[in-house]
Design a protein around this motif. Structure first.
Motif, PDB file in Angstrom:
ATOM      1  N   MET A  99       0.859  -1.183   0.000  1.00  0.00           N
ATOM      2  CA  MET A  99       0.000   0.000   0.000  1.00  0.00           C
ATOM      3  C   MET A  99       0.898   1.238   0.000  1.00  0.00           C
ATOM      4  O   MET A  99       1.790   1.357   0.836  1.00  0.00           O
ATOM      5  CB  MET A  99      -0.908  -0.018   1.237  1.00  0.00           C
ATOM      6  CG  MET A  99      -2.069   0.937   1.161  1.00  0.00           C
ATOM      7  SD  MET A  99      -3.138   0.858   2.630  1.00  0.00           S
ATOM      8  CE  MET A  99      -4.012  -0.666   2.370  1.00  0.00           C
ATOM      9  N   THR A 100       0.654   2.111  -0.949  1.00  0.00           N
ATOM     10  CA  THR A 100       1.435   3.345  -1.076  1.00  0.00           C
ATOM     11  C   THR A 100       0.509   4.534  -0.887  1.00  0.00           C
ATOM     12  O   THR A 100      -0.531   4.622  -1.542  1.00  0.00           O
ATOM     13  CB  THR A 100       2.088   3.428  -2.467  1.00  0.00           C
ATOM     14  OG1 THR A 100       2.848   2.255  -2.687  1.00  0.00           O
ATOM     15  CG2 THR A 100       2.978   4.646  -2.585  1.00  0.00           C
ATOM     16  N   ALA A 101       0.880   5.428   0.006  1.00  0.00           N
ATOM     17  CA  ALA A 101       0.107   6.646   0.242  1.00  0.00           C
ATOM     18  C   ALA A 101       0.941   7.848  -0.195  1.00  0.00           C
ATOM     19  O   ALA A 101       2.100   7.991   0.198  1.00  0.00           O
ATOM     20  CB  ALA A 101      -0.253   6.777   1.712  1.00  0.00           C
ATOM     21  N   LYS A 102       0.351   8.685  -1.020  1.00  0.00           N
ATOM     22  CA  LYS A 102       0.973   9.953  -1.393  1.00  0.00           C
ATOM     23  C   LYS A 102       0.144  11.037  -0.721  1.00  0.00           C
ATOM     24  O   LYS A 102      -1.083  11.026  -0.811  1.00  0.00           O
ATOM     25  CB  LYS A 102       0.973  10.134  -2.905  1.00  0.00           C
ATOM     26  CG  LYS A 102       1.852   9.140  -3.613  1.00  0.00           C
ATOM     27  CD  LYS A 102       1.801   9.335  -5.100  1.00  0.00           C
ATOM     28  CE  LYS A 102       2.644   8.262  -5.778  1.00  0.00           C
ATOM     29  NZ  LYS A 102       2.513   8.295  -7.218  1.00  0.00           N
ATOM     30  N   TYR A 103       0.822  11.964  -0.039  1.00  0.00           N
ATOM     31  CA  TYR A 103       0.081  12.977   0.713  1.00  0.00           C
ATOM     32  C   TYR A 103       0.748  14.339   0.629  1.00  0.00           C
ATOM     33  O   TYR A 103       1.953  14.454   0.446  1.00  0.00           O
ATOM     34  CB  TYR A 103      -0.090  12.541   2.165  1.00  0.00           C
ATOM     35  CG  TYR A 103       1.206  12.261   2.896  1.00  0.00           C
ATOM     36  CD1 TYR A 103       1.807  13.214   3.699  1.00  0.00           C
ATOM     37  CD2 TYR A 103       1.829  11.019   2.791  1.00  0.00           C
ATOM     38  CE1 TYR A 103       2.988  12.946   4.373  1.00  0.00           C
ATOM     39  CE2 TYR A 103       2.998  10.746   3.458  1.00  0.00           C
ATOM     40  CZ  TYR A 103       3.575  11.715   4.245  1.00  0.00           C
ATOM     41  OH  TYR A 103       4.746  11.449   4.904  1.00  0.00           O
ATOM     42  N   ILE A 104      -0.096  15.344   0.731  1.00  0.00           N
ATOM     43  CA  ILE A 104       0.332  16.740   0.693  1.00  0.00           C
ATOM     44  C   ILE A 104      -0.364  17.464   1.833  1.00  0.00           C
ATOM     45  O   ILE A 104      -1.566  17.292   2.039  1.00  0.00           O
ATOM     46  CB  ILE A 104      -0.045  17.416  -0.644  1.00  0.00           C
ATOM     47  CG1 ILE A 104       0.630  16.718  -1.815  1.00  0.00           C
ATOM     48  CG2 ILE A 104       0.302  18.892  -0.632  1.00  0.00           C
ATOM     49  CD1 ILE A 104       0.174  17.216  -3.167  1.00  0.00           C
ATOM     50  N   LEU A 105       0.366  18.273   2.558  1.00  0.00           N
ATOM     51  CA  LEU A 105      -0.217  19.110   3.605  1.00  0.00           C
ATOM     52  C   LEU A 105      -0.301  20.531   3.063  1.00  0.00           C
ATOM     53  O   LEU A 105       0.701  21.103   2.632  1.00  0.00           O
ATOM     54  CB  LEU A 105       0.632  19.068   4.878  1.00  0.00           C
ATOM     55  CG  LEU A 105       0.051  19.785   6.080  1.00  0.00           C
ATOM     56  CD1 LEU A 105      -1.225  19.079   6.551  1.00  0.00           C
ATOM     57  CD2 LEU A 105       1.062  19.820   7.222  1.00  0.00           C
ATOM     58  N   LYS A 106      -1.524  21.069   3.051  1.00  0.00           N
ATOM     59  CA  LYS A 106      -1.756  22.408   2.508  1.00  0.00           C
ATOM     60  C   LYS A 106      -2.346  23.295   3.592  1.00  0.00           C
ATOM     61  O   LYS A 106      -2.985  22.818   4.523  1.00  0.00           O
ATOM     62  CB  LYS A 106      -2.744  22.355   1.346  1.00  0.00           C
ATOM     63  CG  LYS A 106      -2.360  21.496   0.193  1.00  0.00           C
ATOM     64  CD  LYS A 106      -3.377  21.583  -0.902  1.00  0.00           C
ATOM     65  CE  LYS A 106      -4.106  20.275  -1.009  1.00  0.00           C
ATOM     66  NZ  LYS A 106      -5.052  20.212  -2.108  1.00  0.00           N
ATOM     67  N   HIS A 107      -2.145  24.575   3.412  1.00  0.00           N
ATOM     68  CA  HIS A 107      -2.813  25.556   4.259  1.00  0.00           C
ATOM     69  C   HIS A 107      -4.241  25.681   3.755  1.00  0.00           C
ATOM     70  O   HIS A 107      -4.555  25.291   2.635  1.00  0.00           O
ATOM     71  CB  HIS A 107      -2.073  26.898   4.188  1.00  0.00           C
ATOM     72  CG  HIS A 107      -2.351  27.769   5.350  1.00  0.00           C
ATOM     73  ND1 HIS A 107      -3.479  28.539   5.436  1.00  0.00           N
ATOM     74  CD2 HIS A 107      -1.660  27.961   6.494  1.00  0.00           C
ATOM     75  CE1 HIS A 107      -3.468  29.185   6.578  1.00  0.00           C
ATOM     76  NE2 HIS A 107      -2.381  28.849   7.242  1.00  0.00           N
ATOM     77  N   SER A 108      -5.139  26.233   4.556  1.00  0.00           N
ATOM     78  CA  SER A 108      -6.541  26.356   4.136  1.00  0.00           C
ATOM     79  C   SER A 108      -6.700  27.231   2.891  1.00  0.00           C
ATOM     80  O   SER A 108      -7.683  27.102   2.171  1.00  0.00           O
ATOM     81  CB  SER A 108      -7.392  26.896   5.291  1.00  0.00           C
ATOM     82  OG  SER A 108      -6.874  28.119   5.746  1.00  0.00           O
ATOM     83  N   ASN A 109      -5.731  28.101   2.606  1.00  0.00           N
ATOM     84  CA  ASN A 109      -5.808  28.927   1.403  1.00  0.00           C
ATOM     85  C   ASN A 109      -5.248  28.220   0.168  1.00  0.00           C
ATOM     86  O   ASN A 109      -5.219  28.788  -0.915  1.00  0.00           O
ATOM     87  CB  ASN A 109      -5.091  30.268   1.614  1.00  0.00           C
ATOM     88  CG  ASN A 109      -3.609  30.103   1.875  1.00  0.00           C
ATOM     89  OD1 ASN A 109      -3.043  29.036   1.713  1.00  0.00           O
ATOM     90  ND2 ASN A 109      -2.976  31.191   2.292  1.00  0.00           N
ATOM     91  N   GLY A 110      -4.785  26.974   0.307  1.00  0.00           N
ATOM     92  CA  GLY A 110      -4.298  26.189  -0.818  1.00  0.00           C
ATOM     93  C   GLY A 110      -2.789  26.171  -0.969  1.00  0.00           C
ATOM     94  O   GLY A 110      -2.257  25.431  -1.787  1.00  0.00           O
ATOM     95  N   LYS A 111      -2.066  26.980  -0.199  1.00  0.00           N
ATOM     96  CA  LYS A 111      -0.606  27.019  -0.282  1.00  0.00           C
ATOM     97  C   LYS A 111      -0.033  25.738   0.332  1.00  0.00           C
ATOM     98  O   LYS A 111      -0.416  25.338   1.428  1.00  0.00           O
ATOM     99  CB  LYS A 111      -0.087  28.235   0.473  1.00  0.00           C
ATOM    100  CG  LYS A 111       1.406  28.360   0.464  1.00  0.00           C
ATOM    101  CD  LYS A 111       1.861  29.522   1.310  1.00  0.00           C
ATOM    102  CE  LYS A 111       3.361  29.511   1.431  1.00  0.00           C
ATOM    103  NZ  LYS A 111       3.819  30.370   2.501  1.00  0.00           N
TER     104      LYS A 111
END
Length: 168
Positions: A99-111
Motif C-alpha cells: 500500500m502506497t500513500a501519497k500525501y500533501i499538507l496544505k494551508h486552508s488557502n491552498g498554499k
C-alpha cells in the motif's frame, strides 16, 4: 578513612547527577501531548475506498477533530496485490499487499506547507489450500487494516518531525 568515605560519597553524588540529568531530548509521542503542534489542526480529506476509510479513521484518531484555521491533508492510496507463493498444483497460498500513500499538507488557502510525500507499507497473508473464500477474504481484510495503521504511523510521524523542525 573518613576522608576516603567522604570522597567516595562525592563521587557517587556526581555519578548520580550525571546519570539522571537531562540532555534536552523530548519524545515526539507522549501520553500528555497527542501530536504536539498538530493536535486538532489538520482536516483529513476523504480518501477513496475501504482502505482509504481505514486510513482516514486512523489519522483522525491521531490528529483529533480539526478546529478553525486548519491545515488540509490530502491523501491518495495505491494498492498492489501480488501472488507470493504458488504450489506445484498451481494454487496460490500466500499473497503480498503493498500500500502506497501519497500525501500533501496544505494551508486552508491552498498554499503547500510540505511538498508531496510518500509512505509505503507491505504485508503478507496466507490463503491455505483447504480454506474457503471467506477465510481468505477475512485474512486480506485484516492485512489491509494493518497496512492502514502502519501508513498512519508513518504519515503522522513524518508530519510531527516536519512540524518540529526549525523553519527557515
Amino acid at each position: 578513612m573518613l576522608f576516603c568515605r567522604f570522597r567516595l560519597l562525592k563521587l557517587s553524588l556526581v555519578f548520580h547527577l550525571l546519570c539522571f540529568s537531562s540532555c534536552g531530548f523530548t519524545p515526539l509521542y507522549s501520553e500528555k501531548k497527542k501530536v504536539h503542534g498538530l493536535s486538532n489542526q489538520i482536516v483529513i480529506m476523504e480518501i477513496e475506498g475501504k482502505d482509504g476509510f481505514y486510513l482516514r479513521e486512523e489519522l483522525v484518531r491521531r490528529f483529533g477533530t480539526p478546529g478553525i484555521e486548519s491545515k488540509i491533508l490530502d491523501v491518495s492510496l495505491d494498492i498492489l496485490k501480488t501472488d507470493l507463493i504458488i504450489t506445484p498444483s498451481n494454487e496460490i497460498t500466500r499473497y503480498r499487499l503493498v500500500m502506497t500513500a501519497k500525501y500533501i499538507l496544505k494551508h486552508s488557502n491552498g498554499k503547500h506547507l510540505i511538498s508531496e510525500q510518500k509512505a509505503i507499507a507491505r504485508t503478507d497473508y496466507n490463503s491455505a489450500r483447504n480454506s474457503t473464500g471467506y477465510t481468505a477474504q477475512v485474512a486480506e481484510e485484516a492485512a489491509r487494516k494493518r497496512l492502514a495503521i502502519e501508513l498512519a504511523d508513518q504519515i503522522s510521524t513524518r508530519l510531527l518531525v516536519l512540524s518540529e523542525a526549525p523553519q527557515r
